[in-house]
Design an enzyme around this catalytic site. Sequence first.
Site, mmCIF file in Angstrom:
data_model
loop_
_atom_site.group_PDB
_atom_site.id
_atom_site.type_symbol
_atom_site.label_atom_id
_atom_site.label_comp_id
_atom_site.label_asym_id
_atom_site.label_seq_id
_atom_site.Cartn_x
_atom_site.Cartn_y
_atom_site.Cartn_z
ATOM 1 N N LYS A 56 40.353 39.819 6.900
ATOM 2 C CA LYS A 56 41.060 39.359 8.460
ATOM 3 C C LYS A 56 42.470 39.021 8.496
ATOM 4 O O LYS A 56 43.546 39.320 7.928
ATOM 5 C CB LYS A 56 40.981 37.666 8.047
ATOM 6 C CG LYS A 56 40.663 36.860 9.536
ATOM 7 C CD LYS A 56 40.307 35.483 9.993
ATOM 8 C CE LYS A 56 40.917 35.048 11.256
ATOM 9 N NZ LYS A 56 39.836 33.120 10.573
ATOM 10 N N SER A 91 36.470 32.773 14.332
ATOM 11 C CA SER A 91 37.437 34.006 14.974
ATOM 12 C C SER A 91 36.872 34.280 13.828
ATOM 13 O O SER A 91 37.985 35.683 14.236
ATOM 14 C CB SER A 91 38.436 33.110 14.810
ATOM 15 O OG SER A 91 39.168 32.477 13.806
ATOM 16 N N SER A 142 35.908 28.419 11.881
ATOM 17 C CA SER A 142 36.274 29.869 11.931
ATOM 18 C C SER A 142 35.477 31.075 10.784
ATOM 19 O O SER A 142 35.397 32.047 10.699
ATOM 20 C CB SER A 142 37.214 30.563 12.267
ATOM 21 O OG SER A 142 37.642 29.946 13.503
#
Lengths: 487, 94
Positions: A79, A154, A178
Amino acid sequence: MDILSYTAVGLAKAIREGKTTATEAMQAVLDKIEEVEESIHAYVTIDKEKAIKKAEEVQKKIESGELTGALAGVPIAIKDNLCTEDMLTTCSSKMLENFVPTFSAEAIRNLEKAGAVIIGKTNMDEFAMGSTTETSYFGVTRNPWNTEHVPGGSSGGSAAAVAASECFFALGSDTGGSIRQPAAYCGVVGMKPTYGTVSRYGLVAYGSSLDQIGPLTKDVTDCATVMEVLASHDEKDSTSIKREDTDFTSALVADVKGMRIGIPSDYFREGLNPEIKDAVLATAKVLEEKGAIVEEFNLSLVEYAIPTYYTIASAEASSNLERFDGIKYGYRTPEYEGLHNMYKKTRSEGFGEEVKRRIMLGAFVLSAGYYDAYYLKALRVKSMICKAFDKAFEKYDIILGPVAPTTAPKLGASLADPMKMYLADIYTISVNLAGLPGISVPCGMDSKGLPIGVQMIANSFEEKKLFRAAYTYEKTKRMSKSVKCAE
Amino acid sequence: MINDEIMDYIGILAKLELSAEEKESTKKDMERMLAYFDKLNELDTTGIEPVSHITKVQNVFREDMVTKGDEHEKTLQNAPREKDNMFMVPKIFG
């Protein structure tokens, strides 16, 4: 066997046995990326040459016996809020569009020591603020199961990359769901560990008291194996906890006899899609048939978790994001008059709408005159929520419920009404408030062909119970095998 | 609930300069959120201590030692403006 259909653990084993190589695996993943990335857009940065070179180096070390771990040679995605030395780390924001860290996050160093090879960085909601990956400065990521739908967020790029076989596993971060929510939307396994288990050193902070790094994987075995590598005590993160019980793979046992499972009836009220309700309760049934004791109970305070969470998360965000001032790194506005004007213009131009909204809200709840009424009040309610979980765990080993009230929404449907988007976090956020571990495991498909996830929550430091229950379920249903790679 | 004066004050605290349009929509969103936050007042929290950190970990100290060496060149490469090995900022004193 097609290289891409291996799990991470399966691939590492095949490499060790000489059936394939780290270089072949990386090439296969890069070919897949070439094929599907235009329609998925899971990545914001890919360094093909570096990835191949690194894979070749790792292959040599495996052959010489220097690298023997369970993840040696496995291509992975990270990420984009985790710092990677000499590789862009943008947080999917204009603010950090050109930021190249001088160091790597501790979690990444642990994975690299174990021989995992980074492919690139995955798309996310800007600074991890959002539940759809649509607030990214670099455009949306699409759900591999249906490209008209969001992947969740996210950590949406990480979840999509795993589901579309654009990596063998990925790292995400979870502040309010997330990791678990995009995992559910994309039909993969995702875990948010107990707060303090994985070092946050090198994770760009959003809500420091809530953030944890964790894996998104193809199955439960991969999840436990990656967690074993990620968990470490780190002096560089003062909230890091020294744990002796991180041999998570020892809990991969298909047996839940006598395990007490609580179903919070307040998670199954209005707002929950009936198809998800059925799929989640069917999961409980499977575990019951395997010998678990399943019982409904009232967790209480569920509807207070969202206002508590958004007060605390916004407050911490407004403080954490003060560092983006156009001086040390990142964006600086081209034209300004004096220092303060430079700060204001830089931040107003560099941050997106959702980030500015949360910074403003956070600055308000922390400001003189409102601090007690909003911020301190939320911290008091948080204490009550923690106690409600303590009480539940006196009776139950794990709590089982949905991850999200719906399956993946259509692109564009969520951002129009941010309040509605926040409400969809209802089942995941209290876990972050209380610092508990939670896992999201695929448990079915809805009538539109989109994946459904089930969430299991345990008391702090009891990830092993989650792995045991999730593994038992997976072995019985073989669900993750069928939803592994969206084609 | 939130007037323009408060919005300007928050803008100073947050170091954000919103356009008139942004200010209006942010104000509306904030009012909605704060009205929702008021739901917490349904709960009596008298006598309950605010919890900022859930773990039992107390202050952690370590020696303040340089462990990574001198990285000023790499660090400065990320700076929007630099001069003579230093971050360059706008003029502060007239």
